[in-house]
Write an enzyme that holds these catalytic residues in place. Structure first.
Site, PDB file in Angstrom:
ATOM      1  N   LYS A 120       1.194   2.190   3.078  1.00  0.00           N
ATOM      2  CA  LYS A 120       0.056   1.474   2.497  1.00  0.00           C
ATOM      3  C   LYS A 120      -1.178   2.376   2.317  1.00  0.00           C
ATOM      4  CE  LYS A 120       1.287  -3.086   4.380  1.00  0.00           C
ATOM      5  NZ  LYS A 120       0.785  -4.168   5.261  1.00  0.00           N
ATOM      6  N   ARG A 164      11.925  -2.766  10.566  1.00  0.00           N
ATOM      7  CA  ARG A 164      10.940  -3.659  11.206  1.00  0.00           C
ATOM      8  C   ARG A 164      10.693  -3.203  12.654  1.00  0.00           C
ATOM      9  NH1 ARG A 164       8.008  -7.163   7.947  1.00  0.00           N
ATOM     10  NH2 ARG A 164       7.577  -8.254   9.890  1.00  0.00           N
ATOM     11  N   THR A 166       2.780  -6.656  13.430  1.00  0.00           N
ATOM     12  CA  THR A 166       1.768  -6.653  12.366  1.00  0.00           C
ATOM     13  C   THR A 166       0.410  -6.178  12.896  1.00  0.00           C
ATOM     14  OG1 THR A 166       2.928  -8.567  11.463  1.00  0.00           O
ATOM     15  CG2 THR A 166       0.763  -8.100  10.537  1.00  0.00           C
ATOM     16  N   ARG A 219       3.162   1.448  13.463  1.00  0.00           N
ATOM     17  CA  ARG A 219       1.883   0.719  13.478  1.00  0.00           C
ATOM     18  C   ARG A 219       1.096   0.994  14.756  1.00  0.00           C
ATOM     19  NH1 ARG A 219       3.975  -4.890  10.604  1.00  0.00           N
ATOM     20  NH2 ARG A 219       3.319  -4.341   8.497  1.00  0.00           N
ATOM     21  N   PHE A 242      -6.123 -14.838   4.475  1.00  0.00           N
ATOM     22  CA  PHE A 242      -6.283 -13.394   4.334  1.00  0.00           C
ATOM     23  C   PHE A 242      -5.800 -12.860   2.980  1.00  0.00           C
ATOM     24  CE2 PHE A 242      -2.147 -13.932   6.577  1.00  0.00           C
ATOM     25  CZ  PHE A 242      -1.308 -13.226   5.724  1.00  0.00           C
ATOM     26  N   GLU A 263      12.347  -7.222  -3.405  1.00  0.00           N
ATOM     27  CA  GLU A 263      11.270  -6.227  -3.366  1.00  0.00           C
ATOM     28  C   GLU A 263      11.712  -4.894  -3.968  1.00  0.00           C
ATOM     29  OE1 GLU A 263       8.971  -8.112   0.547  1.00  0.00           O
ATOM     30  OE2 GLU A 263       9.797  -6.098   0.669  1.00  0.00           O
ATOM     31  N   ASN A 285      -2.474  -1.824   8.399  1.00  0.00           N
ATOM     32  CA  ASN A 285      -1.444  -1.494   9.386  1.00  0.00           C
ATOM     33  C   ASN A 285      -0.399  -0.501   8.874  1.00  0.00           C
ATOM     34  OD1 ASN A 285      -0.090  -3.176   7.698  1.00  0.00           O
ATOM     35  ND2 ASN A 285       0.110  -4.867   9.141  1.00  0.00           N
TER      36      ASN A 285
HETATM   37  P1  IDP Z   1       4.230  -8.066   8.084  1.00  0.00           P
HETATM   38  O1  IDP Z   1       3.664  -6.983   7.179  1.00  0.00           O
HETATM   39  O2  IDP Z   1       4.309  -7.616   9.502  1.00  0.00           O
HETATM   40  O3  IDP Z   1       5.527  -8.643   7.559  1.00  0.00           O
HETATM   41  P2  IDP Z   1       2.921 -10.508   7.161  1.00  0.00           P
HETATM   42  O4  IDP Z   1       2.569 -11.664   8.030  1.00  0.00           O
HETATM   43  O5  IDP Z   1       4.045 -10.678   6.179  1.00  0.00           O
HETATM   44  O6  IDP Z   1       3.136  -9.248   8.109  1.00  0.00           O
HETATM   45  O7  IDP Z   1       1.597 -10.140   6.359  1.00  0.00           O
HETATM   46  C1  IDP Z   1       1.628  -9.243   5.275  1.00  0.00           C
HETATM   47  C2  IDP Z   1       0.447  -8.293   5.397  1.00  0.00           C
HETATM   48  O8  IDP Z   1      -0.766  -9.053   5.251  1.00  0.00           O
HETATM   49  C3  IDP Z   1       0.300  -7.613   6.764  1.00  0.00           C
HETATM   50  O9  IDP Z   1       1.120  -6.477   6.920  1.00  0.00           O
HETATM   51  C4  IDP Z   1      -1.171  -7.254   6.757  1.00  0.00           C
HETATM   52  O10 IDP Z   1      -1.450  -6.103   5.956  1.00  0.00           O
HETATM   53  C5  IDP Z   1      -1.775  -8.493   6.086  1.00  0.00           C
HETATM   54  N1  IDP Z   1      -2.168  -9.530   7.064  1.00  0.00           N
HETATM   55  C6  IDP Z   1      -1.362 -10.370   7.770  1.00  0.00           C
HETATM   56  N2  IDP Z   1      -2.053 -11.205   8.564  1.00  0.00           N
HETATM   57  C7  IDP Z   1      -3.355 -10.898   8.358  1.00  0.00           C
HETATM   58  C8  IDP Z   1      -4.581 -11.425   8.903  1.00  0.00           C
HETATM   59  O11 IDP Z   1      -4.609 -12.363   9.725  1.00  0.00           O
HETATM   60  N3  IDP Z   1      -5.728 -10.836   8.453  1.00  0.00           N
HETATM   61  C9  IDP Z   1      -5.747  -9.834   7.536  1.00  0.00           C
HETATM   62  N4  IDP Z   1      -4.619  -9.324   7.001  1.00  0.00           N
HETATM   63  C10 IDP Z   1      -3.430  -9.834   7.402  1.00  0.00           C
HETATM   64 MG    MG Z   2       5.920  -9.829   5.884  1.00  0.00          MG
END
Ligand code: IDP
Ligand code: MG
Length: 136
Positions: free
Chosen positions: A10, A86, A92, A103, A58, A127, A113
């Site tokens: 990212k 993963r 996350t 991470r 978000f 994807e 992250n």
């Molecule tokens: P993941 O990347 O671990 O699968 P997801 O819940 O699918 O997590 O969320 C996608 C992306 O959205 C995260 O990797 C992060 O960059 C962002 N994100 C998730 N939750 C939050 C939040 O509560 N605040 C701000 N950004 C968030």
């Molecule tokens: Mg995700």
């Protein structure tokens, strides 16, 4: 059986010149890079890619961040690749991610992250198709 998954390095990691370190960790963990590209997502592409989160509070911040800089996109292959990536990524929230995960090492906060990995085989296929033609 070998499986493919989609991985993004990212913008926060690109910006801090961590691409090489992250790819090294990925390769040391036995993933083969089957396709790679480098791009800056448009706002529209970031919205499409994260469409599943469109109702989350978000979402707008996430789209803005993901379209703010460069992203490295990769198709990675390994046995059980979706789950294995993963695990290598970690939680996350970087502070909650296990020691030694990408991470944990490089993530700044829950948004910034450093890495994305598909969360299921079905989503990996979607994807991969989003970024690459003819890889699967
Ligand atoms: P993941 O990347 O671990 O699968 P997801 O819940 O699918 O997590 O969320 C996608 C992306 O959205 C995260 O990797 C992060 O960059 C962002 N994100 C998730 N939750 C939050 C939040 O509560 N605040 C701000 N950004 C968030
Ligand atoms: Mg995700």
């Amino acid at each position: 059986m070998k499986e493919k998954t989609l991985c993004l390095i990212k913008p926060d990691a690109y910006e801090r010149q961590l691409v090489g370190k992250i790819i090294t960790m990925i390769e040391k963990n036995g993933f083969a890079i089957k396709a790679i590209s480098f791009l800056k997502l448009s706002k529209n592409e970031a919205e499409q890619f994260y469409y599943i989160h469109k109702n989350k509070k978000f979402f707008n911040g996430l789209v803005k961040y993901m379209s703010s800089g460069y992203t490295v996109c990769m198709v990675l292959e390994k046995a059980n690749a979706v789950e294995e990536l993963r695990n290598l990524m970690g939680n996350t929230t970087p502070l909650k991610a296990k020691k030694g995960t990408i991470r944990n090492k490089f993530g700044i906060d829950i948004r910034h992250n450093s890495i994305h990995g598909s969360d299921s085989i079905v989503n990996a296929k979607k994807e991969i198709t989003f970024f690459f033609k003819g890889v699967i």
